[in-house]
Design a protein around this motif. Structure first.
Motif, PDB file in Angstrom:
ATOM      1  N   ARG A 152      42.699 -59.522  71.621  1.00 38.66           N
ATOM      2  CA  ARG A 152      43.541 -60.677  71.311  1.00 38.66           C
ATOM      3  C   ARG A 152      44.192 -61.230  72.587  1.00 38.66           C
ATOM      4  N   GLU A 210      41.418 -63.019  74.556  1.00 33.97           N
ATOM      5  CA  GLU A 210      41.030 -64.265  73.909  1.00 33.97           C
ATOM      6  C   GLU A 210      42.099 -65.335  74.041  1.00 33.97           C
ATOM      7  N   LYS A 211      43.365 -64.943  73.913  1.00 34.48           N
ATOM      8  CA  LYS A 211      44.455 -65.912  74.039  1.00 34.48           C
ATOM      9  C   LYS A 211      44.510 -66.473  75.457  1.00 34.48           C
ATOM     10  N   GLN A 212      44.261 -65.592  76.426  1.00 32.66           N
ATOM     11  CA  GLN A 212      44.244 -66.027  77.817  1.00 32.66           C
ATOM     12  C   GLN A 212      43.070 -66.973  78.065  1.00 32.66           C
ATOM     13  N   ARG A 231      41.688 -68.898  75.963  1.00 26.76           N
ATOM     14  CA  ARG A 231      41.924 -70.168  75.275  1.00 26.76           C
ATOM     15  C   ARG A 231      43.182 -70.874  75.767  1.00 26.76           C
ATOM     16  N   SER A 232      43.672 -70.435  76.913  1.00 25.65           N
ATOM     17  CA  SER A 232      44.852 -71.063  77.544  1.00 25.65           C
ATOM     18  C   SER A 232      46.058 -71.060  76.612  1.00 25.65           C
ATOM     19  N   GLY A 233      46.273 -69.931  75.940  1.00 27.30           N
ATOM     20  CA  GLY A 233      47.448 -69.772  75.106  1.00 27.30           C
ATOM     21  C   GLY A 233      47.303 -70.281  73.692  1.00 27.30           C
ATOM     22  N   ARG A 234      46.160 -70.912  73.364  1.00 34.01           N
ATOM     23  CA  ARG A 234      45.984 -71.408  72.003  1.00 34.01           C
ATOM     24  C   ARG A 234      45.838 -70.246  71.024  1.00 34.01           C
ATOM     25  N   ARG A 235      46.129 -70.518  69.770  1.00 33.50           N
ATOM     26  CA  ARG A 235      46.125 -69.500  68.729  1.00 33.50           C
ATOM     27  C   ARG A 235      44.747 -68.864  68.559  1.00 33.50           C
ATOM     28  N   VAL A 236      44.745 -67.548  68.400  1.00 39.08           N
ATOM     29  CA  VAL A 236      43.519 -66.802  68.119  1.00 39.08           C
ATOM     30  C   VAL A 236      43.491 -66.479  66.634  1.00 39.08           C
ATOM     31  N   ASP A 237      42.425 -66.846  65.972  1.00 42.35           N
ATOM     32  CA  ASP A 237      42.320 -66.562  64.540  1.00 42.35           C
ATOM     33  C   ASP A 237      42.371 -65.056  64.320  1.00 42.35           C
TER      34      ASP A 237
END
Length: 414
Positions: free
Chosen positions: A169, A172-174, A176-182
């Motif tokens: 997690r 993945e968050k990194q 996605r540049s801080g966007r929410r991870v499902d």
């Protein structure tokens, strides 16, 4: 151009038209047309193997010239593409990863199934039409198809998985540049010790406590304790449930093919069975029926009387995928390590064996065709099953009059 002598000889021997060449693709199409009296699931399986693999790799070849090496090359190319998928998934380039986003590696089990479809089609060409006198798919050597053994989620395995989950997690968050991870996507993406994992009795209890607040609680309890398949639970009708007699009968199942849902008979004759119910499950089913009656009153004229035990709020039959999706959410909310819904059925088998239920009874409850399959799949999944077997074996060596002295053994020379 004149045909080769060997080709003419083969066609004469098999009574073929000397002026016609049949390709593998043409024969596979003919094969599908003839397979009319088969289950829809089997047809979809044949169609998928032919459309995705057999026709693209082998379809242009002449049927009477198909060799073992041609089929072997097909599987080599499939394995090469498996490597490509793995490499692209590991790429730091998002565009490269996106190119295989919806592509899954082809397992050895699927490869065996692809070969089985081809072998069946070629057997028909040999025996019925005598188009060929040899089936190359029948002699092709392939790696053994091994069925993954269920593993239990021990404390050590859970701790390792939780650490991997947190790291996944974070990464993945990194990315996605801080966007929410499902959360469910992450929950199901982290590798597990085995493709088939089983919860401990305590973990199963935690899940059922979480599921108790869900309208499909009775369905999940039936799978967790009585080992129904997903399609069998979704296809269960009230006329097949005897609450007073504490039993239900499995006669039908809902099968998901792509996204379409079809009603059909169970997998095998052994799957048509009567299953005993414990008193608490009967009470849960009674409560579920009362809730369903309340939903019917609330829906009024919009209610659809489908007769199914488990329905949507307006009475329509369930979609099996909805049941699986809800299961994952409930498991995630309960803070449990992930398993598939089908693994809940595996857990039911392990629970029965841990409780000392005879193998034959477990086999019949699950609807397996043989107790050998049940034993091979589930023996000693829980450590306590193996420990109990070891203690019972050792107890046979104790003198009857010295059962209170575990260290004293019978003399084998007496």
């Amino acid at each position: 151009m004149l045909p080769e002598v060997e080709t003419v000889r083969r066609k004469i021997k098999t009574r073929q038209d000397l002026t016609q060449d049949i390709t593998v693709a043409a024969w596979l199409e003919e094969f599908l047309m003839r397979k009319r009296k088969i289950e829809e699931t089997t047809r979809r399986s044949y169609e998928g193997h032919i459309r995705l693999y057999l026709t693209p790799y082998l379809g242009q070849l002449r049927l009477d010239q198909l060799k073992v090496s041609d089929i072997s090359l097909m599987f080599e190319q499939i394995e090469e593409f498996n490597d490509t998928i793995a490499e692209r998934r590991a790429s730091p380039d998002p565009a490269v990863r996106a190119s295989v986003k919806y592509r899954r590696p082809i397992s050895i089990t699927t490869m065996h199934n692809i070969r089985a479809t081809l072998r069946h089609a070629l057997n028909m060409a040999v025996r019925q039409d005598r188009l060929i006198d040899f089936n190359p798919a029948a002699v092709l050597e392939m790696p053994p198809k091994t069925r993954p053994k269920p593993l239990v989620w021990t404390e050590d395995r859970v701790r390792t998985w939780q650490a991997d989950f947190r790291e996944y997690r974070r990464t993945e968050k990194q990315r996605r540049s801080g966007r929410r991870v499902d959360p469910i996507d992450a929950y199901t993406s982290v590798p597990r010790p085995s493709p088939v994992m089983v919860w401990t009795p305590a973990q199963t209890r935690l899940f059922l406590e979480e599921a108790q607040r869900h309208r499909l609680f009775a369905l999940y309890r039936l799978i967790a304790l009585r080992g129904l398949r997903r399609g069998e639970a979704c296809g269960l009708r009230w006329k097949e449930v005897d609450l007073d007699g504490q039993a239900l009968t499995v006669n039908w199942q809902l099968v998901q093919l792509a996204w379409q849902v079809h009603e059909g008979t169970p997998k095998t004759d052994a799957s048509v069975r009567t299953i005993a119910l414990d008193a608490e499950t009967v009470q849960v089913l009674r409560a579920h029926r009362q809730r369903q009656l309340q939903e019917r009153l609330a829906a009024g004229s919009a209610w659809r009387d489908s007769g199914f035990v488990f329905t949507q709020p307006y009475g329509d039959r369930l979609h099996p995928q909805h049941v699986s999706d809800q299961f994952l959410w409930l498991a995630y909310l309960a803070g449990l390590p992930p398993i598939r819904l089908h693994d809940l059925r595996h857990g039911a088998a392990s629970l029965m064996l841990a409780a000392g239920v005879e193998m034959k009874v477990v086999q019949e409850t699950l609807g397996h065709t043989s107790s050998a399959f049940t034993a091979d799949t589930y023996t000693s999944v829980y450590p306590q099953v193996a420990t109990a077997a070891a203690e019972k074996t050792a107890a046979l060596l104790l003198d009857d009059e010295d059962q209170t002295q575990p260290g004293k053994l019978i003399s084998l020379r007496a």
